[in-house]
Design an enzyme around this catalytic site. Structure first.
Site, short mmCIF file in Angstrom:
data_model
loop_
_atom_site.label_atom_id
_atom_site.label_comp_id
_atom_site.label_asym_id
_atom_site.label_seq_id
_atom_site.Cartn_x
_atom_site.Cartn_y
_atom_site.Cartn_z
N ASP A 1 -1.73 0.72 3.89
CA ASP A 1 -0.40 0.44 3.34
C ASP A 1 0.07 -0.93 3.79
O ASP A 1 -0.08 -1.30 4.96
CB ASP A 1 0.59 1.50 3.88
CG ASP A 1 1.48 2.04 2.79
OD1 ASP A 1 1.48 1.49 1.68
OD2 ASP A 1 2.18 3.04 3.06
N LYS B 1 -2.18 -0.80 -0.46
CA LYS B 1 -1.15 -0.21 -1.33
C LYS B 1 0.15 -1.00 -1.14
O LYS B 1 0.51 -1.30 0.00
CB LYS B 1 -0.92 1.27 -1.02
CG LYS B 1 0.20 1.90 -1.84
CD LYS B 1 0.25 3.40 -1.71
CE LYS B 1 0.94 3.91 -0.48
NZ LYS B 1 2.34 3.46 -0.30
N GLU C 1 4.32 -1.09 -2.45
CA GLU C 1 5.41 -0.43 -3.16
C GLU C 1 6.09 -1.41 -4.11
O GLU C 1 6.28 -2.58 -3.76
CB GLU C 1 6.47 0.08 -2.17
CG GLU C 1 5.97 1.22 -1.30
CD GLU C 1 7.07 1.79 -0.41
OE1 GLU C 1 8.26 1.47 -0.60
OE2 GLU C 1 6.71 2.57 0.49
N GLU D 1 5.93 8.54 -6.86
CA GLU D 1 6.65 9.35 -5.86
C GLU D 1 8.05 9.69 -6.36
O GLU D 1 8.78 8.80 -6.85
CB GLU D 1 6.75 8.57 -4.54
CG GLU D 1 7.54 9.35 -3.48
CD GLU D 1 7.38 8.81 -2.06
OE1 GLU D 1 6.63 7.84 -1.85
OE2 GLU D 1 8.03 9.39 -1.16
O1 KIV Z 1 3.18 6.02 3.66
C1 KIV Z 1 2.83 7.01 3.03
O2 KIV Z 1 2.45 8.05 3.59
C2 KIV Z 1 2.90 6.96 1.58
C3 KIV Z 1 2.61 8.20 0.82
C4 KIV Z 1 3.77 9.12 0.91
C5 KIV Z 1 2.22 7.95 -0.58
O3 KIV Z 1 3.18 5.93 1.03
#
Ligand code: KIV
Length: 264
Positions: free
Chosen positions: A83, A112, A114, A181
């Site tokens: 992330d 990933k 957002e 989400e």
């Molecule tokens: O940080 C995380 O766990 C997420 C998931 C909820 C998709 O972004």
């Protein structure tokens, strides 16, 4: 065989659903690998469930790197997604590219991010430079101060249309999957049908191509009240509490260690 972004695209083409879970440490990653969970996310949710922050906002790229390295050692054959935390990609293209590269240098296979807007352009730049990107739309916790808390998104027609357009734009920019989400089930179903890349739902109903949960929620370790969309598949919180109490009671009673647990 190692799971790749192409394995997920193949799943979508074959109509096979798949699971993704978060992990933040070596031991959990090994368990998820043994369970053949194809995709593991080192999520910024570690801010909530590992570091005890109220939001994901204080999580840094160094936090993610630290946990990513442990997960990569435990699950080398799963598709690992790192992330991009708040502040790691919002403050300029060069910094965003450097931080994404850092995650791949530390064992992740993809990142990933957002949101939409400038994230679409950033996605295209990263993909062009060899960094696979997973999008994340709908309820995006890093924008909690803009969206006013943890509320279902895409309820009005115009808001739903914005999320649909963003999903298409991320696909066109080269994203290999999109997390949806906290959006209505019907909207997630429409987006899933519209996209060639897989959607991965969390609080987005059953019609997405994949589903993701935060590992502590899924295992029943989370102590706080959980959102409606979570299902716990274990009660490890209660088991851990009972185990800790039993250990302390044995120590107090002189029952641990016994002779069998002693060296001679
Ligand atoms: O940080 C995380 O766990 C997420 C998931 C909820 C998709 O972004």
């Amino acid at each position: 065989m190692p799971v790749t972004i192409h394995s997920l695209l193949d799943c979508k083409r074959r109509g096979e659903r798949f699971a993704m879970l978060t992990a933040y440490d070596y031991t959990t990653a090994r368990i998820l690998a043994a369970a053949e969970i194809p995709v593991i996310l080192v999520g910024d949710s570690l801010g909530n469930v590992v570091l005890g922050y109220g939001t994901t906002l204080p999580v840094t790229i160094d936090d993610i790197v630290h946990h990513a390295r442990a997960v990569a050692r435990g699950a080398p054959n799963q598709l690992l997604v790192g992330d991009m935390p708040f502040g790691s990609f919002q403050c300029g293209t060069d910094l965003a590219l450097r931080n994404a590269a850092l995650l791949l240098e530390n064992g992740m296979h993809s990142v990933k991010m957002e949101g939409a807007g400038f994230v679409v352009e950033l996605t295209a730049m990263m993909v062009e430079r060899g960094i696979p990107v997973m999008g994340h739309l709908g309820l995006t916790p890093q924008s909690t101060n803009v969206i006013g808390g943890f509320r279902v998104q895409g309820k009005s027609e115009s808001a739903a249309q914005r999320i649909r357009d963003a999903a298409c734009a991320l696909q066109d920019a080269g994203a290999f999957a999109v997390v949806l989400e906290g959006i209505p089930r019907d909207l997630a179903q429409t987006i899933t049908a519209e996209l060639e890349i897989p959607t991965i739902g969390i609080g987005a109903g059953p019609d997405c191509d994949g589903q993701v949960l935060v590992i502590t929620d899924m295992l029943g370790l989370t102590q706080d009240p959980m959102p409606k969309f979570v299902r716990s598949y274990g009660d490890l919180g209660t088991q851990a509490l009972e185990a800790a109490r039993a250990f302390a009671a044995d120590v107090r009673a002189g029952a641990f260690p016994d002779d069998a647990h002693s060296y001679h």
